[in-house]
Design an enzyme around this catalytic site. Structure first.
Site, short mmCIF file in Angstrom:
data_model
loop_
_atom_site.label_atom_id
_atom_site.label_comp_id
_atom_site.label_asym_id
_atom_site.label_seq_id
_atom_site.Cartn_x
_atom_site.Cartn_y
_atom_site.Cartn_z
N ASP A 4 0.70 -1.71 0.13
CA ASP A 4 0.21 -0.08 0.34
C ASP A 4 0.29 0.60 -0.29
O ASP A 4 0.54 2.80 -0.73
CB ASP A 4 -1.09 0.19 1.21
CG ASP A 4 -2.52 -0.92 0.98
OD1 ASP A 4 -2.09 -1.95 0.14
OD2 ASP A 4 -2.80 -0.92 1.75
N ASP A 88 -2.08 6.00 -2.83
CA ASP A 88 -1.28 4.54 -2.72
C ASP A 88 -0.29 4.15 -3.49
O ASP A 88 -0.62 3.68 -4.97
CB ASP A 88 -2.44 3.79 -2.28
CG ASP A 88 -2.78 4.55 -0.78
OD1 ASP A 88 -2.74 5.48 -0.42
OD2 ASP A 88 -4.08 3.93 -0.04
N HIS A 137 -7.80 0.12 -4.66
CA HIS A 137 -7.35 -0.25 -5.02
C HIS A 137 -7.31 -1.28 -6.06
O HIS A 137 -8.37 -1.71 -6.65
CB HIS A 137 -6.04 -1.12 -3.75
CG HIS A 137 -5.02 -0.28 -3.15
ND1 HIS A 137 -5.19 -1.09 -1.12
CD2 HIS A 137 -5.31 1.32 -2.60
CE1 HIS A 137 -5.00 0.13 -0.52
NE2 HIS A 137 -5.32 2.06 -1.07
N ASP A 139 -6.14 -4.28 -7.18
CA ASP A 139 -4.84 -5.40 -7.27
C ASP A 139 -6.08 -6.03 -7.55
O ASP A 139 -6.19 -7.69 -7.23
CB ASP A 139 -3.98 -5.84 -6.72
CG ASP A 139 -3.98 -5.28 -5.48
OD1 ASP A 139 -5.09 -4.53 -4.77
OD2 ASP A 139 -2.88 -4.64 -4.40
N ARG A 156 -16.09 -5.66 -12.59
CA ARG A 156 -15.80 -4.38 -12.88
C ARG A 156 -15.13 -4.63 -14.20
O ARG A 156 -14.03 -4.46 -14.39
CB ARG A 156 -14.51 -4.26 -11.82
CG ARG A 156 -15.20 -4.75 -10.47
CD ARG A 156 -13.76 -4.26 -8.77
NE ARG A 156 -14.65 -4.96 -7.83
CZ ARG A 156 -14.23 -4.85 -6.65
NH1 ARG A 156 -12.41 -4.68 -6.95
NH2 ARG A 156 -14.41 -4.98 -5.54
N SER A 189 -13.32 -6.97 -0.44
CA SER A 189 -14.65 -7.60 -0.52
C SER A 189 -14.17 -8.73 -0.45
O SER A 189 -13.16 -8.93 -0.48
CB SER A 189 -14.71 -6.92 -2.04
OG SER A 189 -13.77 -7.05 -3.17
N CYS A 241 -0.87 -7.61 -1.30
CA CYS A 241 -0.86 -6.49 -0.95
C CYS A 241 -0.24 -6.53 0.42
O CYS A 241 0.67 -5.64 1.15
CB CYS A 241 -2.24 -6.21 0.22
SG CYS A 241 -3.91 -6.19 -0.88
#
Length: 256
Positions: A4, A88, A137, A139, A156, A189, A241
């Site tokens: 991050d 970020d 983010h 990824d 998405r 999520s 992450c």
């Protein structure tokens, strides 16, 4: 989650100017390591840290619910304004000389422009946008899993997908996640199933319960290393992450 805040590009480590007030001092956790890498020859860059005054943020009342944040982001209105640069590292995805970035709730266009001026012409920055503009983010939405091989979140879609198709990339849709709907997900999520860590083009670290995604990678000829991390997902972030790669083998190429 070091990815991050730290973006490694070639021999340079960029300590990113994050927008979250609650994470302002997070860079201090990595200073000892950064000094070691600097002494070993790495370039260490710290962009202007944001003042985090009220002008950087839209009013809280406009974003009282998740639905409101989604609608505002779709209209191009984000929690962060363009008052000063902020970004970020996890909103950037690297592939050789090409670096992909999204405007998000924590990465503004001023921050993207700072990175563009800093990295070009050696690297090319590509701004991407997605049907769902709310995720912090990139990824769990868009993940490069090999040279010319792209894993995308089918919920998405990327508005610039033709750029990859025209360059001959193979586009692979991620299967639905298997995380139960009642599993606590306070900061992320269920699509963290896409948040995998590629060790190299033939090996991936993946959550052991995500059997459909495991089968997908195996069908692509990629060996899967399965680890039990589902409950860590609840805190936000996945394998991508929780790691920050500082060494890579191979040559620097352009894939577009």
């Amino acid at each position: 989650m070091p990815r991050d805040i730290l973006l490694v590009v070639g021999e340079e480590i960029i300590e990113c100017p994050m927008a979250w007030r609650s994470r302002f001092f997070e860079y201090r956790a990595y200073r000892r390591l950064l000094k070691e890498y600097f002494k070993a020859g790495a370039q260490w860059t710290t962009p202007p840290k944001p003042l985090m005054c009220d002008e950087l943020y839209n009013t809280v009342n406009s974003f009282e619910t998740q639905e409101a944040r989604n609608c505002q982001a779709e209209e191009g209105i984000y929690v962060t304004t363009e008052f000063e640069p902020c970004f970020d590292a996890a909103d950037f995805m690297r592939a050789g000389r090409d670096i992909f970035v999204q405007r998000s709730q924590v990465t503004n266009m001023m921050g993207i422009e700072w990175m563009k001026r800093h990295l070009e012409p050696q690297y090319t920055l590509h701004i991407l946008s997605f049907r769902d503009a709310n995720p912090l983010h990139i990824d769990s939405t868009f993940n490069v899993i090999g040279p010319g091989l792209l894993l995308i979140n089918p919920t998405r879609p990327c508005h610039q997908i033709a750029m990859f198709e025209n360059a001959g990339w193979r586009i692979v849709e991620a299967p639905p996640p298997t995380v139960p709907k009642d599993h606590p997900m306070w900061l992320a999520s269920r699509w963290l199933s896409c948040n995998v860590l590629m060790l190299d083009p033939k090996r991936v670290i993946i959550e052991e319960n995500e059997l459909p995604t495991i089968k997908l990678f195996e069908s692509l000829g990629i060996s899967t290393i399965k680890l039990p991390m589902r409950f860590a997902f609840s805190l936000g972030g996945g394998f991508h992450c929780w790691t920050c790669d500082v060494r890579r083998r191979g040559v620097l190429e352009s894939y577009l």
